[in-house]
Enzyme design. Structure first.
Site, mmCIF file in Angstrom:
data_model
loop_
_atom_site.group_PDB
_atom_site.id
_atom_site.type_symbol
_atom_site.label_atom_id
_atom_site.label_comp_id
_atom_site.label_asym_id
_atom_site.label_seq_id
_atom_site.Cartn_x
_atom_site.Cartn_y
_atom_site.Cartn_z
ATOM 1 N N VAL A 124 1.157 -0.944 0.073
ATOM 2 C CA VAL A 124 -0.024 -0.087 -0.031
ATOM 3 C C VAL A 124 0.381 0.522 -0.222
ATOM 4 C CG1 VAL A 124 -1.380 1.234 0.984
ATOM 5 C CG2 VAL A 124 -1.999 -1.001 1.244
ATOM 6 N N VAL A 157 2.397 1.431 -3.142
ATOM 7 C CA VAL A 157 1.637 2.309 -4.515
ATOM 8 C C VAL A 157 1.094 3.790 -4.167
ATOM 9 C CG1 VAL A 157 -0.897 1.743 -5.719
ATOM 10 C CG2 VAL A 157 0.834 -0.211 -5.129
ATOM 11 N N GLU A 158 0.485 3.584 -3.073
ATOM 12 C CA GLU A 158 0.699 5.218 -2.283
ATOM 13 C C GLU A 158 1.921 6.429 -2.718
ATOM 14 O OE1 GLU A 158 -2.598 6.737 -1.970
ATOM 15 O OE2 GLU A 158 -3.666 4.992 -1.699
ATOM 16 N N SER A 159 2.748 6.218 -1.895
ATOM 17 C CA SER A 159 3.428 7.398 -1.405
ATOM 18 C C SER A 159 4.589 7.076 -2.373
ATOM 19 C CB SER A 159 3.353 7.512 -0.042
ATOM 20 O OG SER A 159 4.724 6.582 0.514
ATOM 21 N N HIS A 191 -6.268 0.446 -8.800
ATOM 22 C CA HIS A 191 -5.044 0.337 -7.798
ATOM 23 C C HIS A 191 -5.320 -0.717 -7.274
ATOM 24 C CE1 HIS A 191 -4.022 2.704 -3.898
ATOM 25 N NE2 HIS A 191 -4.908 1.902 -3.498
#
Length: 231
Positions: A103, A106-108, A202
């Site tokens: 997570v 992918v997110e940051s 996502h």
């Protein structure tokens, strides 16, 4: 090491040798082989503007293929630095360490200072409203916009949220959809994965990376690095 690699790439690019790319692979002995171009078929792009990237990827997981991102996760010092915190949060909240890592990637892209145009903050890109919902009473004494920049608070908040969503929706795919698109969107789709392209992409990216990380759980990380000169 990543910062050093970036400097090496910039220097090579200034000499006209390459266009800001890093290619690498890790051999059976755990040695990372790094080069400014694809030396042979074993090398995968880690940083750069080869097809599929834009040359300035602040968030590698948004653009890189899973195999390149996996390699980056093995050699990036910012990822290694967070390993104790990820283990701590995983044990505390019953969430796989590999899922947290997927997570965050992918997110940051493991940028603890990242703030999205929508106001999502930090490693796990959590909005202040969500941050307050999953904060402890002690954490709420500090404004969400400030405390979510703290890696420890951010990761523990995100781990609580993932554990809660997984319990309520009974599946990590729908939990990740609620994380991305919001719980209201999931409810409007009958508690199932919404037919929204961005959300499905996502979820797929996180799940692919999560599964690959689980498979590599026992794999040996890089212990050494060998650099190939630019041609």
């Amino acid at each position: 090491m990543r910062a050093w690699l970036a400097g090496w790439v910039m220097a090579a690019g200034a000499s006209g040798a390459v266009q800001a790319e890093v290619w690498a692979f890790i051999d059976a002995d755990g040695v990372a082989h790094v080069a400014p171009q694809q030396v042979d078929s074993r090398y995968r792009r880690v940083i750069g503007d080869a097809p599929g990237g834009n040359g300035s990827e602040a968030v590698p997981g948004k653009t890189d293929r899973t195999e390149g991102l996996l390699l980056w996760l093995q050699i990036a010092p910012e990822v290694k630095a967070l390993a104790p915190l990820l283990r701590e949060a995983a044990l505390a909240h019953g969430v796989d360490e590999e899922l947290l890592k997927a997570v965050i990637a992918v997110e940051s892209g493991f940028n603890a200072r990242a703030v999205s145009p929508r106001g999502a903050i930090g490693l796990m890109q959590i909005t202040p409203v969500t941050g307050d919902r999953y904060a402890t009473p002690l954490e709420r004494r500090t404004p969400a916009a400030t405390r979510l920049l703290d890696p420890k608070i951010n990761v523990h908040t995100g781990a609580r949220m993932l554990a809660d969503l997984n319990r309520r929706y009974g599946g990590i795919d729908v939990a990740l959809a609620a994380w991305n698109a919001g719980e209201g969107t999931v409810r409007r789709h009958g508690g199932k994965l919404p037919d929204i392209a961005e959300t499905r992409a996502h979820v797929q990216m996180v799940l692919e990376l999560y599964w690959a990380l689980l498979q590599e759980r026992q794999a040996r990380g890089a212990r050494e690095m060998k650099l190939q000169p630019a041609r």
